[in-house]
Design a protein around this motif. Structure first.
Motif, PDB file in Angstrom:
ATOM      1  N   GLU A 138      -3.418  16.999  -8.220  1.00  0.00           N
ATOM      2  CA  GLU A 138      -3.851  15.620  -8.441  1.00  0.00           C
ATOM      3  C   GLU A 138      -4.256  15.418  -9.901  1.00  0.00           C
ATOM      4  O   GLU A 138      -3.881  14.420 -10.529  1.00  0.00           O
ATOM      5  CB  GLU A 138      -5.016  15.268  -7.522  1.00  0.00           C
ATOM      6  CG  GLU A 138      -5.441  13.818  -7.630  1.00  0.00           C
ATOM      7  CD  GLU A 138      -6.519  13.425  -6.635  1.00  0.00           C
ATOM      8  OE1 GLU A 138      -6.732  12.210  -6.468  1.00  0.00           O
ATOM      9  OE2 GLU A 138      -7.138  14.324  -6.038  1.00  0.00           O
ATOM     10  N   HIS A 167      -4.055   5.463  -7.388  1.00  0.00           N
ATOM     11  CA  HIS A 167      -2.878   6.028  -6.730  1.00  0.00           C
ATOM     12  C   HIS A 167      -2.184   4.931  -5.925  1.00  0.00           C
ATOM     13  O   HIS A 167      -2.794   4.291  -5.058  1.00  0.00           O
ATOM     14  CB  HIS A 167      -3.297   7.174  -5.806  1.00  0.00           C
ATOM     15  CG  HIS A 167      -2.167   8.082  -5.449  1.00  0.00           C
ATOM     16  ND1 HIS A 167      -2.196   8.934  -4.362  1.00  0.00           N
ATOM     17  CD2 HIS A 167      -0.957   8.299  -6.030  1.00  0.00           C
ATOM     18  CE1 HIS A 167      -1.077   9.622  -4.303  1.00  0.00           C
ATOM     19  NE2 HIS A 167      -0.296   9.242  -5.302  1.00  0.00           N
ATOM     20  N   HIS A 169       4.364  10.804  -8.252  1.00  0.00           N
ATOM     21  CA  HIS A 169       3.188  10.001  -7.916  1.00  0.00           C
ATOM     22  C   HIS A 169       3.148   8.797  -8.843  1.00  0.00           C
ATOM     23  O   HIS A 169       3.268   8.932 -10.064  1.00  0.00           O
ATOM     24  CB  HIS A 169       1.921  10.833  -8.058  1.00  0.00           C
ATOM     25  CG  HIS A 169       1.815  11.914  -7.028  1.00  0.00           C
ATOM     26  ND1 HIS A 169       1.186  11.737  -5.812  1.00  0.00           N
ATOM     27  CD2 HIS A 169       2.299  13.176  -7.020  1.00  0.00           C
ATOM     28  CE1 HIS A 169       1.262  12.846  -5.106  1.00  0.00           C
ATOM     29  NE2 HIS A 169       1.946  13.733  -5.814  1.00  0.00           N
ATOM     30  N   TYR A 186       1.021   5.465 -10.232  1.00  0.00           N
ATOM     31  CA  TYR A 186      -0.349   5.004 -10.438  1.00  0.00           C
ATOM     32  C   TYR A 186      -0.344   3.613 -11.052  1.00  0.00           C
ATOM     33  O   TYR A 186       0.570   3.247 -11.797  1.00  0.00           O
ATOM     34  CB  TYR A 186      -1.099   5.952 -11.384  1.00  0.00           C
ATOM     35  CG  TYR A 186      -1.226   7.357 -10.863  1.00  0.00           C
ATOM     36  CD1 TYR A 186      -2.249   7.710  -9.994  1.00  0.00           C
ATOM     37  CD2 TYR A 186      -0.305   8.340 -11.236  1.00  0.00           C
ATOM     38  CE1 TYR A 186      -2.366   9.006  -9.505  1.00  0.00           C
ATOM     39  CE2 TYR A 186      -0.414   9.634 -10.759  1.00  0.00           C
ATOM     40  CZ  TYR A 186      -1.445   9.962  -9.894  1.00  0.00           C
ATOM     41  OH  TYR A 186      -1.547  11.241  -9.397  1.00  0.00           O
TER      42      TYR A 186
END
Length: 270
Positions: free
Chosen positions: A69, A142, A159, A161
């Protein structure tokens, strides 16, 4: 003999937002010689690297994140800096949640190092440290998680954002990986793609559609900060008429769950 699908590479993308006066997102145009999404309008982003994984970011970032993360968030901020010149950081002397981000003066000062950081000729860690900064990992919300289907020759574990753009900082393309940087409303970007005026790949379209459900930066940040992110791994199948298509999970909250394969551009060179 069946060839095993390549492992997806951890990657990160950031949707930099502003109200002007309506909600806009920064999109960059990929260089035509890049081997993924060549010529497409995308959000700044890319693969993580070994420096993004360094534990030194514990002392050089705001936000209580660890492991993948933290790595993905560091990469998102680094890639945004390389591709747009925007840097999501605070002075080390005035760090902490909700503290202001650096302005145009700092962004302009560090901007000449963008290309060197991109080429790994300059350490991003050292650039941050030398300028007494900390990365504002806590400003990233997120928003999405997409994994490239296993039939693709290049796969990414990406991921997405959201982040408000720092006031007074100006976005400019890097001239290497990107050839343009434009602020667009999600609706306009999708209209350009539908009219054949822009190439936008499937995950980008879906995230534009979801973002376009909100009308301002505050409402987008407030809504998506409280929503669970569902991983999307598109599966090849058929629609009700037997036509080949990609299926994505309905619980991910996108405007559609099926995309015809004929609409999915082959963006990766083999």
């Amino acid at each position: 003999m069946t060839t095993a699908a390549p492992e997806p590479r951890l990657s990160a993308t950031v949707l930099l937002l502003r109200d002007a006066p309506d909600l806009q997102v920064l999109m960059v145009k990929r260089h035509y010689q890049i081997d993924f999404a060549a010529g497409a309008l995308v959000f700044p982003g890319g693969k993580t690297n070994d420096e993004d994984e360094s534990d030194v970011w514990d002392e050089l970032s705001d936000g209580d994140y660890t492991g993948k993360e933290r790595t993905a968030r560091v990469a998102a901020i680094r890639e945004a800096f390389e591709e747009s010149g925007l840097i999501l950081a605070r002075p080390k002397s005035a760090r902490g949640k909700d503290q202001p981000l650096v302005g145009a003066d700092v962004a302009t000062h560090v901007s000449p190092h963008r290309a060197a950081v991109d080429r790994r000729e300059k350490s991003f860690v050292e650039l941050v440290r030398e300028n007494d900064l900390v990365l504002a990992l806590d400003t990233l919300v997120h928003f999405g998680h997409w994994i490239t289907p296993d039939m693709m020759p290049k796969r990414f574990d990406t991921h997405f954002y959201l982040a408000p753009t720092p006031p007074q900082q100006l976005a400019t393309h890097d001239g290497r990986e990107t050839t343009d940087a434009v602020w667009l409303s999600p609706k306009l970007a999708l209209e350009m793609e539908a009219a054949g005026q822009a190439t936008i790949i499937f995950p980008t379209k879906m995230n534009l559609g979801k973002l376009g459900e909100e009308e301002s930066v505050p409402t987008a940040i407030n809504r998506f900060a409280g929503e669970r992110v569902v991983t999307v791994l598109p599966i090849v199948g058929k629609d009700e008429d037997g036509n080949p298509c990609l299926h994505i999970p309905a619980e991910a909250g996108y405007v559609q769950t099926i995309e015809p394969l004929e609409n999915v551009a082959n963006v990766a060179k083999r």
